[in-house]
Design a protein around this motif. Structure first.
Motif, PDB file in Angstrom:
ATOM      1  N   ASP B 134     -11.779-123.945  36.689  1.00  0.00           N
ATOM      2  CA  ASP B 134     -12.647-123.830  35.517  1.00  0.00           C
ATOM      3  C   ASP B 134     -14.081-123.593  35.990  1.00  0.00           C
ATOM      4  O   ASP B 134     -14.663-124.430  36.672  1.00  0.00           O
ATOM      5  N   LEU B 135     -14.630-122.429  35.625  1.00  0.00           N
ATOM      6  CA  LEU B 135     -15.975-122.072  36.088  1.00  0.00           C
ATOM      7  C   LEU B 135     -17.040-122.300  35.019  1.00  0.00           C
ATOM      8  O   LEU B 135     -18.168-121.827  35.162  1.00  0.00           O
ATOM      9  N   THR B 136     -16.674-123.008  33.959  1.00  0.00           N
ATOM     10  CA  THR B 136     -17.626-123.228  32.878  1.00  0.00           C
ATOM     11  C   THR B 136     -18.927-123.798  33.421  1.00  0.00           C
ATOM     12  O   THR B 136     -18.913-124.691  34.250  1.00  0.00           O
ATOM     13  N   ASP B 137     -20.022-123.273  32.916  1.00  0.00           N
ATOM     14  CA  ASP B 137     -21.375-123.730  33.259  1.00  0.00           C
ATOM     15  C   ASP B 137     -21.864-123.253  34.624  1.00  0.00           C
ATOM     16  O   ASP B 137     -22.979-123.543  34.996  1.00  0.00           O
ATOM     17  N   LEU B 138     -21.023-122.559  35.358  1.00  0.00           N
ATOM     18  CA  LEU B 138     -21.485-122.092  36.664  1.00  0.00           C
ATOM     19  C   LEU B 138     -22.255-120.781  36.511  1.00  0.00           C
ATOM     20  O   LEU B 138     -22.052-120.031  35.561  1.00  0.00           O
ATOM     21  N   GLN B 139     -23.112-120.530  37.479  1.00  0.00           N
ATOM     22  CA  GLN B 139     -23.820-119.263  37.522  1.00  0.00           C
ATOM     23  C   GLN B 139     -22.784-118.133  37.596  1.00  0.00           C
ATOM     24  O   GLN B 139     -21.797-118.258  38.312  1.00  0.00           O
ATOM     25  N   GLN B 140     -23.012-117.075  36.823  1.00  0.00           N
ATOM     26  CA  GLN B 140     -21.972-116.053  36.719  1.00  0.00           C
ATOM     27  C   GLN B 140     -22.101-114.965  37.781  1.00  0.00           C
ATOM     28  O   GLN B 140     -23.186-114.446  38.011  1.00  0.00           O
ATOM     29  N   PHE B 141     -20.991-114.669  38.420  1.00  0.00           N
ATOM     30  CA  PHE B 141     -20.915-113.575  39.387  1.00  0.00           C
ATOM     31  C   PHE B 141     -19.652-112.767  39.093  1.00  0.00           C
ATOM     32  O   PHE B 141     -18.716-113.276  38.452  1.00  0.00           O
ATOM     33  N   SER B 142     -19.654-111.538  39.587  1.00  0.00           N
ATOM     34  CA  SER B 142     -18.454-110.729  39.364  1.00  0.00           C
ATOM     35  C   SER B 142     -17.331-111.183  40.286  1.00  0.00           C
ATOM     36  O   SER B 142     -16.156-110.935  40.042  1.00  0.00           O
ATOM     37  N   GLU B 143     -17.704-111.859  41.361  1.00  0.00           N
ATOM     38  CA  GLU B 143     -16.690-112.323  42.313  1.00  0.00           C
ATOM     39  C   GLU B 143     -17.146-113.658  42.912  1.00  0.00           C
ATOM     40  O   GLU B 143     -18.343-113.887  43.054  1.00  0.00           O
ATOM     41  N   TYR B 144     -16.202-114.499  43.215  1.00  0.00           N
ATOM     42  CA  TYR B 144     -16.510-115.785  43.857  1.00  0.00           C
ATOM     43  C   TYR B 144     -15.663-115.922  45.121  1.00  0.00           C
ATOM     44  O   TYR B 144     -14.594-115.327  45.233  1.00  0.00           O
ATOM     45  N   LYS B 145     -16.171-116.732  46.037  1.00  0.00           N
ATOM     46  CA  LYS B 145     -15.357-117.082  47.203  1.00  0.00           C
ATOM     47  C   LYS B 145     -14.731-118.438  46.929  1.00  0.00           C
ATOM     48  O   LYS B 145     -15.387-119.320  46.367  1.00  0.00           O
ATOM     49  N   MET B 146     -13.495-118.592  47.335  1.00  0.00           N
ATOM     50  CA  MET B 146     -12.832-119.873  47.149  1.00  0.00           C
ATOM     51  C   MET B 146     -12.294-120.355  48.480  1.00  0.00           C
ATOM     52  O   MET B 146     -11.798-119.560  49.282  1.00  0.00           O
ATOM     53  N   GLU B 147     -12.432-121.635  48.706  1.00  0.00           N
ATOM     54  CA  GLU B 147     -11.955-122.201  49.975  1.00  0.00           C
ATOM     55  C   GLU B 147     -11.267-123.531  49.678  1.00  0.00           C
ATOM     56  O   GLU B 147     -11.734-124.304  48.850  1.00  0.00           O
ATOM     57  N   ILE B 148     -10.166-123.767  50.359  1.00  0.00           N
ATOM     58  CA  ILE B 148      -9.513-125.074  50.254  1.00  0.00           C
ATOM     59  C   ILE B 148      -9.586-125.710  51.637  1.00  0.00           C
ATOM     60  O   ILE B 148      -9.213-125.080  52.638  1.00  0.00           O
ATOM     61  N   VAL B 149     -10.111-126.928  51.664  1.00  0.00           N
ATOM     62  CA  VAL B 149     -10.159-127.646  52.941  1.00  0.00           C
ATOM     63  C   VAL B 149      -9.325-128.912  52.820  1.00  0.00           C
ATOM     64  O   VAL B 149      -9.184-129.464  51.729  1.00  0.00           O
ATOM     65  N   ASP B 150      -8.794-129.340  53.945  1.00  0.00           N
ATOM     66  CA  ASP B 150      -7.994-130.571  53.909  1.00  0.00           C
ATOM     67  C   ASP B 150      -8.910-131.779  54.013  1.00  0.00           C
ATOM     68  O   ASP B 150     -10.136-131.654  54.042  1.00  0.00           O
ATOM     69  N   ALA B 151      -8.311-132.970  54.109  1.00  0.00           N
ATOM     70  CA  ALA B 151      -9.096-134.200  54.133  1.00  0.00           C
ATOM     71  C   ALA B 151     -10.032-134.254  55.329  1.00  0.00           C
ATOM     72  O   ALA B 151     -11.055-134.931  55.289  1.00  0.00           O
ATOM     73  N   GLY B 152      -9.707-133.550  56.378  1.00  0.00           N
ATOM     74  CA  GLY B 152     -10.567-133.521  57.555  1.00  0.00           C
ATOM     75  C   GLY B 152     -11.612-132.426  57.503  1.00  0.00           C
ATOM     76  O   GLY B 152     -12.370-132.243  58.460  1.00  0.00           O
ATOM     77  N   GLY B 153     -11.662-131.681  56.417  1.00  0.00           N
ATOM     78  CA  GLY B 153     -12.638-130.604  56.276  1.00  0.00           C
ATOM     79  C   GLY B 153     -12.196-129.305  56.927  1.00  0.00           C
ATOM     80  O   GLY B 153     -12.970-128.359  57.037  1.00  0.00           O
ATOM     81  N   HIS B 154     -10.940-129.242  57.372  1.00  0.00           N
ATOM     82  CA  HIS B 154     -10.459-128.011  58.021  1.00  0.00           C
ATOM     83  C   HIS B 154      -9.951-127.026  56.970  1.00  0.00           C
ATOM     84  O   HIS B 154      -9.178-127.419  56.084  1.00  0.00           O
ATOM     85  N   PRO B 155     -10.366-125.768  57.076  1.00  0.00           N
ATOM     86  CA  PRO B 155      -9.937-124.782  56.068  1.00  0.00           C
ATOM     87  C   PRO B 155      -8.415-124.631  56.023  1.00  0.00           C
ATOM     88  O   PRO B 155      -7.766-124.528  57.067  1.00  0.00           O
ATOM     89  N   ALA B 156      -7.881-124.648  54.811  1.00  0.00           N
ATOM     90  CA  ALA B 156      -6.443-124.466  54.641  1.00  0.00           C
ATOM     91  C   ALA B 156      -6.140-123.152  53.934  1.00  0.00           C
ATOM     92  O   ALA B 156      -5.032-122.634  54.017  1.00  0.00           O
ATOM     93  N   PHE B 157      -7.131-122.636  53.221  1.00  0.00           N
ATOM     94  CA  PHE B 157      -6.911-121.399  52.456  1.00  0.00           C
ATOM     95  C   PHE B 157      -8.271-120.816  52.076  1.00  0.00           C
ATOM     96  O   PHE B 157      -9.200-121.562  51.778  1.00  0.00           O
ATOM     97  N   GLN B 158      -8.370-119.511  52.107  1.00  0.00           N
ATOM     98  CA  GLN B 158      -9.615-118.854  51.680  1.00  0.00           C
ATOM     99  C   GLN B 158      -9.267-117.588  50.919  1.00  0.00           C
ATOM    100  O   GLN B 158      -8.300-116.908  51.267  1.00  0.00           O
ATOM    101  N   SER B 159     -10.052-117.287  49.908  1.00  0.00           N
ATOM    102  CA  SER B 159      -9.836-116.017  49.210  1.00  0.00           C
ATOM    103  C   SER B 159     -11.072-115.663  48.395  1.00  0.00           C
ATOM    104  O   SER B 159     -11.940-116.504  48.170  1.00  0.00           O
TER     105      SER B 159
END
Lengths: 219, 202
Positions: B134-159
Motif C-alpha cells: 500500500d503506497l497511500t500517502d507516499l511521494q508519487q513516482f512512476s516506478e519504485y524499487k522494492m527490497e526484502i531483507v531478512d532479520a539479519g538485514g541481508h537482501p532476500a529479494f529485489q525488484s
C-alpha cells in the motif's frame, strides 16, 4: 474547499465562514494571545491525537500531540503560515511529518539494533497470553456475530471488507443494483455493529449477576 | 469555538479512507476535515472497528466457503495426485513444479494504524507469494524499487515496479524461507520511503 464526494456540503457559505474563523485564530496566536493558544490546543488536540494514534498507536501519544502543538504554534508566531485560512492544511502537514519522522526513527533504530547484536534484530511479535486470549475472544465474538447475520448481508461484508472487491464486481456477481448494494451494505454494517454490542452486553450480565450473588447486598 | 463548517464525510468516503483507497486532493480535504470533526472521528473509529472485525471473522469463515467445491471434487484430487506421481516418475523436480503451478498467496502490506497491537502480515514458507504494498500517502513516482531483507538485514529479494491504484505488486514465485522479513520501498534514486514487516511461517 472540501471535495464534494468526500464531504457532504450543507451550506454554501460555510467554508468561507470556517476560513474566517481560522484567520482570526491565527491572528490571536501571532499576537501570543493565551486565549488563542488555548483555543488552538482545544480545537486540534483531539483530532491530532486521533490521527497520530491511528497511524502510530498509543505509545508516547501525549508527547507527540504536545510536540505537534508546539511546532504549529511556534511556526505561526514566526509568521511561517502565510495563508491563515489554510491552518487546517498546515496542521495536517505537520502531523504527517511527525508520522513520517517516527517511522524513519523506527527504521533507523531497527537497523542500529541489527548492527549491535543480531539477537536484538527481531522482537518477539507473538502476543502475551493475555493479549492472545483477548484477541482470540474478540475473534470468536466477531465470528459469532458474522454467522448470525443474514447470509446475503454476510457475503456483502466479506466481499467488501475481506476480499476488498469493488462495488461493481459485487453488484455484478450478486445481481444487485448500486442502490441495493449500498442499502444492503449499510444495513449489514448496522446489524453487525448492533449484534456485536448485544453479544458483549449479554456476556457481561451473568458476570455481574454472579458478583451480586456472591456478595450479599446490605439492607 | 463554534465551527461554521460543520459538514460531515459521506459513508463511502469514510469506507474508502478506512481501506486506504483515498488519495490526492480528496485525501487532503478529508484529513483536514477529520482533524476538527469529532463526529467523523467517531464514525471512522467505528468503521475501522467493523472492518477489522469482519476481516478477523471473515478470515475464519471465508476459507470454509472456498473449500466446499474442492471437497466435493474428490475425483479431481485423485487425478491431480496421479498426475503428480507421473511427474515425479518422469524425473521432474516436483517441488519446483508445485511452486510454479500453485496460485500465489496474496499478502497486503499496510502501514500500522490503530490503537490495538497490529496484526503482522504473515505468509507460508516456500510457497508462491504476491505482495501488495500500500503506497497511500507516499511521494508519487512512476516506478519504485522494492527490497526484502531478512532479520539479519541481508537482501532476500529485489525488484522494480510501477504502482497501480496506489499499490505496488511483486510476485515471488519461489516464496521465502521461514523467518521475519522487512519489505522496503525506495524512490528510483534509492531513498527509503517505507518499510513493512512480514512474517513467513514454516
Amino acid at each position: 474547499m472540501i471535495a464534494k464526494d468526500a464531504v457532504e456540503d450543507t451550506a454554501d457559505d460555510r467554508t468561507a465562514s470556517g476560513q474566517a474563523v481560522w484567520t482570526e485564530l491565527v491572528e490571536k496566536i501571532r499576537r501570543n494571545d493565551a486565549d488563542g493558544l488555548e483555543e488552538l490546543y482545544r480545537v486540534f488536540s483531539r483530532g491530532v491525537r486521533f490521527y497520530l494514534c491511528r497511524q502510530l498507536g498509543p505509545q508516547d501519544l501525549d508527547d507527540r500531540v504536545h510536540d505537534t502543538f508546539i511546532i504549529v504554534a511556534q511556526a505561526i508566531q514566526r509568521g511561517e503560515l502565510r495563508e491563515p485560512d489554510r491552518l487546517m492544511g498546515y496542521v495536517r502537514t505537520i502531523v504527517r511529518r511527525q508520522v513520517a519522522a517516527q517511522i524513519e526513527d523506527n527504521v533507523i533504530s531497527r537497523r542500529q539494533q541489527f548492527d549491535l547484536e543480531w539477537g536484538l534484530a527481531v522482537r518477539d511479535t507473538a502476543s502475551n497470553p493475555e493479549q492472545a486470549a483477548i484477541r482470540q475472544e474478540n475473534q470468536q465474538l466477531a465470528v459469532r456475530v458474522l454467522k448470525s447475520i443474514a447470509p446475503r448481508d454476510r457475503e456483502i461484508l466479506i466481499r467488501f471488507y475481506l476480499w476488498e472487491q469493488p462495488a461493481e464486481q459485487i453488484c455484478t456477481e450478486m445481481g444487485l443494483t448500486d442502490t441495493q448494494f449500498r442499502l444492503l451494505k449499510s444495513r449489514a454494517k448496522a446489524r453487525f455493529g448492533e449484534l456485536g454490542k448485544r453479544k458483549v452486553t449479554k456476556r457481561l450480565v451473568p458476570f455481574s449477576e454472579n458478583i451480586r450473588r456472591e456478595i450479599p447486598l446490605r439492607e | 469555538m463554534q465551527f461554521a463548517d460543520n459538514r460531515h464525510a459521506s459513508d463511502e468516503a469514510l469506507e474508502r479512507y478506512s481501506m486506504s483507497c483515498m488519495a490526492g486532493p480528496e485525501l487532503a480535504e478529508f484529513e483536514e476535515h477529520l482533524l476538527v470533526c469529532e463526529t467523523c472521528q467517531d464514525r471512522l473509529a467505528r468503521e475501522d472497528r467493523i472492518r477489522q472485525q469482519v476481516r478477523d471473522a471473515g478470515a475464519v469463515l471465508a476459507p470454509k466457503r472456498a473449500a466446499i467445491p474442492w471437497r466435493s471434487a474428490r475425483l479431481g484430487w485423485a487425478l491431480g495426485l496421479v498426475a503428480l506421481g507421473l511427474a515425479v516418475f518422469a524425473g521432474i523436480e516436483w517441488q519446483s513444479l508445485r511452486r510454479s503451478s500453485a496460485p500465489p498467496a496474496v499478502i497486503l502490506l499496510q502501514t500500522t494504524r490503530g490503537t490495538e497491537s497490529p496484526t503482522l502480515a504473515a505468509a507460508s514458507a516456500g510457497k508462491p507469494l504476491t505482495l501488495l504494498l500500500d503506497l497511500t500517502d507516499l511521494q508519487q513516482f512512476s516506478e519504485y524499487k522494492m527490497e526484502i531483507v531478512d532479520a539479519g538485514g541481508h537482501p532476500a529479494f529485489q525488484s522494480n515496479g510501477s504502482p497501480q491504484n496506489a499499490r505496488l505488486q511483486a510476485t515471488l514465485t519461489r516464496g521465502l524461507a521461514a523467518g521475519a522479513y522487512f519489505v522496503r520501498v525506495y524512490t528510483p534514486a534509492g531513498e527509503l520511503l517505507r518499510e513493512y514487516a512480514l512474517i513467513v511461517r514454516g
